[in-house]
Design an enzyme around this catalytic site. Structure first.
Site, PDB file in Angstrom:
ATOM      1  N   LYS A 237     -18.453  -5.520   0.997  1.00 45.89           N
ATOM      2  CA  LYS A 237     -16.962  -5.043   0.499  1.00 45.89           C
ATOM      3  C   LYS A 237     -17.250  -4.182  -0.818  1.00 45.89           C
ATOM      4  O   LYS A 237     -18.452  -4.061  -1.142  1.00 45.89           O
ATOM      5  CB  LYS A 237     -16.356  -6.327  -0.273  1.00 45.89           C
ATOM      6  CG  LYS A 237     -14.824  -6.265  -0.331  1.00 45.89           C
ATOM      7  CD  LYS A 237     -14.208  -6.720   1.078  1.00 45.89           C
ATOM      8  CE  LYS A 237     -12.767  -6.545   1.086  1.00 45.89           C
ATOM      9  NZ  LYS A 237     -12.169  -7.148   2.042  1.00 45.89           N
TER      10      LYS A 237
HETATM   11  P1  NAD Z   1      -1.648  -3.673   0.668  1.00 44.73           P
HETATM   12  O1  NAD Z   1      -2.094  -2.791  -0.654  1.00 44.73           O
HETATM   13  O2  NAD Z   1      -1.389  -3.014   1.890  1.00 44.73           O
HETATM   14  O3  NAD Z   1      -0.536  -4.596  -0.016  1.00 44.73           O
HETATM   15  C1  NAD Z   1      -0.556  -5.630  -0.952  1.00 44.73           C
HETATM   16  C2  NAD Z   1       0.707  -6.103  -1.281  1.00 44.73           C
HETATM   17  O4  NAD Z   1       0.818  -7.157  -2.158  1.00 44.73           O
HETATM   18  C3  NAD Z   1       1.997  -5.203  -1.839  1.00 44.73           C
HETATM   19  O5  NAD Z   1       2.983  -5.634  -1.330  1.00 44.73           O
HETATM   20  C4  NAD Z   1       1.589  -5.331  -3.381  1.00 44.73           C
HETATM   21  O6  NAD Z   1       3.021  -4.986  -3.927  1.00 44.73           O
HETATM   22  C5  NAD Z   1       1.643  -6.787  -3.350  1.00 44.73           C
HETATM   23  N1  NAD Z   1       1.012  -7.327  -4.568  1.00 44.73           N
HETATM   24  C6  NAD Z   1       0.140  -7.041  -5.258  1.00 44.73           C
HETATM   25  N2  NAD Z   1      -0.155  -7.579  -6.450  1.00 44.73           N
HETATM   26  C7  NAD Z   1       0.847  -8.852  -6.226  1.00 44.73           C
HETATM   27  C8  NAD Z   1       1.162  -9.734  -7.174  1.00 44.73           C
HETATM   28  N3  NAD Z   1       0.402 -10.041  -8.275  1.00 44.73           N
HETATM   29  N4  NAD Z   1       2.114 -10.653  -6.862  1.00 44.73           N
HETATM   30  C9  NAD Z   1       2.690 -10.584  -5.476  1.00 44.73           C
HETATM   31  N5  NAD Z   1       2.475  -9.230  -4.831  1.00 44.73           N
HETATM   32  C10 NAD Z   1       1.347  -8.367  -5.045  1.00 44.73           C
HETATM   33  O7  NAD Z   1      -3.179  -4.503   0.766  1.00 44.73           O
HETATM   34  P2  NAD Z   1      -3.069  -5.231   2.270  1.00 44.73           P
HETATM   35  O8  NAD Z   1      -4.114  -4.526   2.916  1.00 44.73           O
HETATM   36  O9  NAD Z   1      -1.928  -6.028   3.268  1.00 44.73           O
HETATM   37  O10 NAD Z   1      -4.002  -6.633   1.458  1.00 44.73           O
HETATM   38  C11 NAD Z   1      -3.413  -7.986   1.442  1.00 44.73           C
HETATM   39  C12 NAD Z   1      -4.337  -9.163   1.138  1.00 44.73           C
HETATM   40  O11 NAD Z   1      -4.915  -9.113   2.583  1.00 44.73           O
HETATM   41  C13 NAD Z   1      -5.550  -8.791   0.398  1.00 44.73           C
HETATM   42  O12 NAD Z   1      -5.886 -10.025   0.051  1.00 44.73           O
HETATM   43  C14 NAD Z   1      -6.687  -8.319   1.346  1.00 44.73           C
HETATM   44  O13 NAD Z   1      -8.045  -8.709   1.154  1.00 44.73           O
HETATM   45  C15 NAD Z   1      -6.333  -9.034   2.748  1.00 44.73           C
HETATM   46  N6  NAD Z   1      -6.876  -8.490   3.826  1.00 44.73           N
HETATM   47  C16 NAD Z   1      -6.213  -7.055   4.249  1.00 44.73           C
HETATM   48  C17 NAD Z   1      -6.820  -6.624   5.656  1.00 44.73           C
HETATM   49  C18 NAD Z   1      -6.457  -5.222   6.199  1.00 44.73           C
HETATM   50  O14 NAD Z   1      -6.557  -5.012   6.974  1.00 44.73           O
HETATM   51  N7  NAD Z   1      -5.606  -4.529   5.336  1.00 44.73           N
HETATM   52  C19 NAD Z   1      -7.564  -7.519   6.270  1.00 44.73           C
HETATM   53  C20 NAD Z   1      -7.852  -8.813   5.811  1.00 44.73           C
HETATM   54  C21 NAD Z   1      -7.437  -9.140   4.831  1.00 44.73           C
END
Ligand code: NAD
Length: 547
Positions: A237
């Site tokens: 990561k």
């Molecule tokens: P992203 O940046 O696309 O979206 C994140 C979302 O969370 C946004 O809508 C943001 O406004 C919201 N957010 C941020 N801080 C917040 C808070 N304090 N309270 C409520 N909402 C909040 O990110 P993503 O890629 O969708 O990732 C989200 C989660 O999923 C993370 O934990 C990430 O590690 C996990 N994840 C993502 C992927 C991927 O393929 N993108 C894969 C596995 C896991």
């Protein structure tokens, strides 16, 4: 070297003498042992300070069981504790380890080598955690791992090795703000947890809370996730500690290029392959690919996944995590007899994972009653239109002011009545403080680490089905793997091919996990972790140890 001070809280004079004798045998490290017979005396000794490690019998004249451990932790939160137990108290000792004790030793089965090694490791671990990796998320990842390791009886040497990442890089990097004279210095990280089974793989996060501990926890979870999915990767990561909403597009590009060149020695298509995570996207991956390619002198699309399709990105990667989560929700719903056509869902986070999960759930007929982003939540018990929400966010940047629902806070929305709750934003959302008020039947973790260990236990007792993060959000890394395979073979698969392969891999992992959970009578998260850890341990043991 200064001797270590061991405080032994043990009421049996015989055991105390035996242990003291063993500790005195060591040549290389010196231990000074002080022993007391009651918890009250132990705590007053701890209050005076200077103790490096506590050896604690849980059954004492003035305190019994876990309470003894909890009182020691309260008195000296940063002093490592090794629990001494009899064979009849193993469960209690294992629970103390889950709650943060470094290890337990079974009285009557201890030899000097094991005792000294355990005490030395306990001191080293706590020093390392506090000096280098300290973060609630890293502690959570380690505690989950230790719980699984205990249950599966993991080889001690392998356990010690896997508790910390194999390689870490911390950089401070400057980038120029749009105001030319303004140069910002930020911290960046890249962590590789496991280099045993192939190149390492893991996202890059831009967020103001990013730290070495957070990135290390995420790297550890990636190892278990890849192994659970049978993908040929170890976990990694990366991240930069910055609020990405406070930088312009030009600034983001300069920051990304500089971060890439700082970590360039660590990444590569056969070494370590980044992907998007919170705060990063396809565009950021394109800049990383370009920076890397400029350095080596030819185009290397396989250095990242989650890049735009025009640069060799895979069809279906953008929505893969949300899609995969919903494939698994279908499996879990079948398991608990939930009819998704008549179900309701609350989705926290409306970014890549959350918005796609909401979209695919809506397609199955599930009513989305609330969604949120960092700015606000929106609640409408009659159901929200995911298309309308996405259009609104596209135009306005946030959910604030969305007309077709009432505003709720992120904390309130977690507690709304619903069948399915999807945390898809940050870690540490379902905790001891709010778990009693969580009303869902199915918790589908899109985010990494959204649930604390304490909350996990309560959910398990209440019969809430938890689809744990390393299973629930594994669709992303699985299609990243497809992207990498297509890239290394210069071949393109159709979307149907990708989705059907994704479905097969995820449902296979789900079924293996459920079989293990049922067979061993353990919760689904621990079963998923053990599935992953076991594969990693086998790979480690069969490779052997160099030199
Ligand atoms: P992203 O940046 O696309 O979206 C994140 C979302 O969370 C946004 O809508 C943001 O406004 C919201 N957010 C941020 N801080 C917040 C808070 N304090 N309270 C409520 N909402 C909040 O990110 P993503 O890629 O969708 O990732 C989200 C989660 O999923 C993370 O934990 C990430 O590690 C996990 N994840 C993502 C992927 C991927 O393929 N993108 C894969 C596995 C896991």
């Amino acid at each position: 070297m200064k001797p270590f001070l061991v405080l032994m809280i043990e009421d049996s004079a015989v055991d105390a003498v035996v242990i003291r004798g063993m500790l005195s045998k060591v040549q290389a490290t010196r231990f000074n042992v002080e022993s007391v017979k009651t918890l009250a005396d132990g705590i007053s000794r701890l209050d005076r300070g200077g103790v490096d490690v506590v050896l604690l019998d849980l059954t004492l004249p003035d305190s019994q069981g876990l309470e003894s451990f909890q009182r020691v932790v309260k008195a000296a939160p940063h002093v490592p504790v090794v629990v001494l137990t009899g064979t009849d108290d193993l469960t209690m000792a294992a629970t103390a380890v889950e709650e943060g004790a470094q290890a337990y030793l079974v009285k009557g089965k201890i030899d000097a080598r094991k005792l000294i090694r355990t005490v030395r490791y306990a001191i080293q671990h706590v020093e390392a955690e506090h000096a280098e990796w300290d973060s609630p998320m890293f502690r959570l990842a380690q505690q989950q791992f230790m719980k699984a390791a205990q249950i599966m009886n993991l080889d001690d040497n392998v356990r010690e090795r896997l508790l910390f990442p194999q390689r870490t890089l911390v950089v401070t990097l400057p980038f120029r703000r749009d105001e030319y004279s303004e140069v910002e210095n930020v911290f960046g990280y890249r962590v590789q947890h496991l280099l045993t089974a192939g190149p390492t793989k893991g996202g890059i996060r831009y967020h103001e809370d990013v730290s070495l501990g957070e990135v290390s926890a995420l790297a550890m979870w990636m190892s278990w996730k890849c192994a659970l999915m049978h993908l040929p990767f170890g976990g990694a990561k990366g991240g930069v500690r910055i609020d990405p909403t406070g930088v312009s597009r030009h600034e983001l590009q300069r920051l990304t290029r500089r971060y890439t060149s700082e970590i360039i020695g660590m990444i590569g298509p056969d070494k370590d392959i980044p992907a998007p995570d919170m705060g990063t996207n396809e565009q950021v991956m394109a800049w990383i690919m370009d920076t890397y390619s400029q350095q080596v002198g030819y185009a290397v699309p396989t250095v990242v996944t989650g890049k735009p399709v025009v640069l060799g990105g895979s069809l279906g990667r953008r929505e893969a995590t949300g899609r995969g989560l919903v494939y698994l929700v279908e499996e879990a719903a079948g398991h608990i007899g939930l009819d998704l056509k008549h179900a309701t869902a609350v989705v926290q986070g409306f970014g890549n994972v959350g918005s796609n999960a909401a979209r695919f759930l809506e397609e199955l007929g599930t009513r989305i009653v609330a969604v949120s982003d960092v700015s606000t939540g929106v609640y409408n018990p009659r159901g929200l239109s995911v298309t309308a929400l996405a259009e609104y966010v596209d135009q306005n940047g946030t959910l604030i002011g969305y007309p077709d629902g009432e505003a709720v806070s992120n904390q309130e929305m977690l507690e709304l009545p619903c069948d399915i709750l999807v945390p898809a934003a940050l870690q540490n959302q379902i905790t001891g403080d709010n778990v009693e008020r969580i009303q869902c039947k199915l918790l589908a973790e899109g985010a990494n680490g959204p649930t604390t260990l304490e909350a996990d236990e309560v959910l398990h007792e209440r019969g809430v089905f938890v689809l744990p993060d390393i299973l629930g959000n594994a669709g992303g890394v699985t299609v990243s793997y497809f992207e990498w395979v297509q890239g290394t073979q210069n071949y393109m698969w159709s979307l149907e091919e990708i989705n059907s392969r994704l479905h097969r891999i995820l449902t296979d992992a789900f079924q293996r996990t459920m079989r293990r959970a049922q067979r061993d009578q353990i919760d689904v998260r621990t079963a998923a972790l053990i599935e992953g850890i076991q594969r990693v341990a086998e790979a480690k043991l069969v490779r052997g140890l160099f030199p």
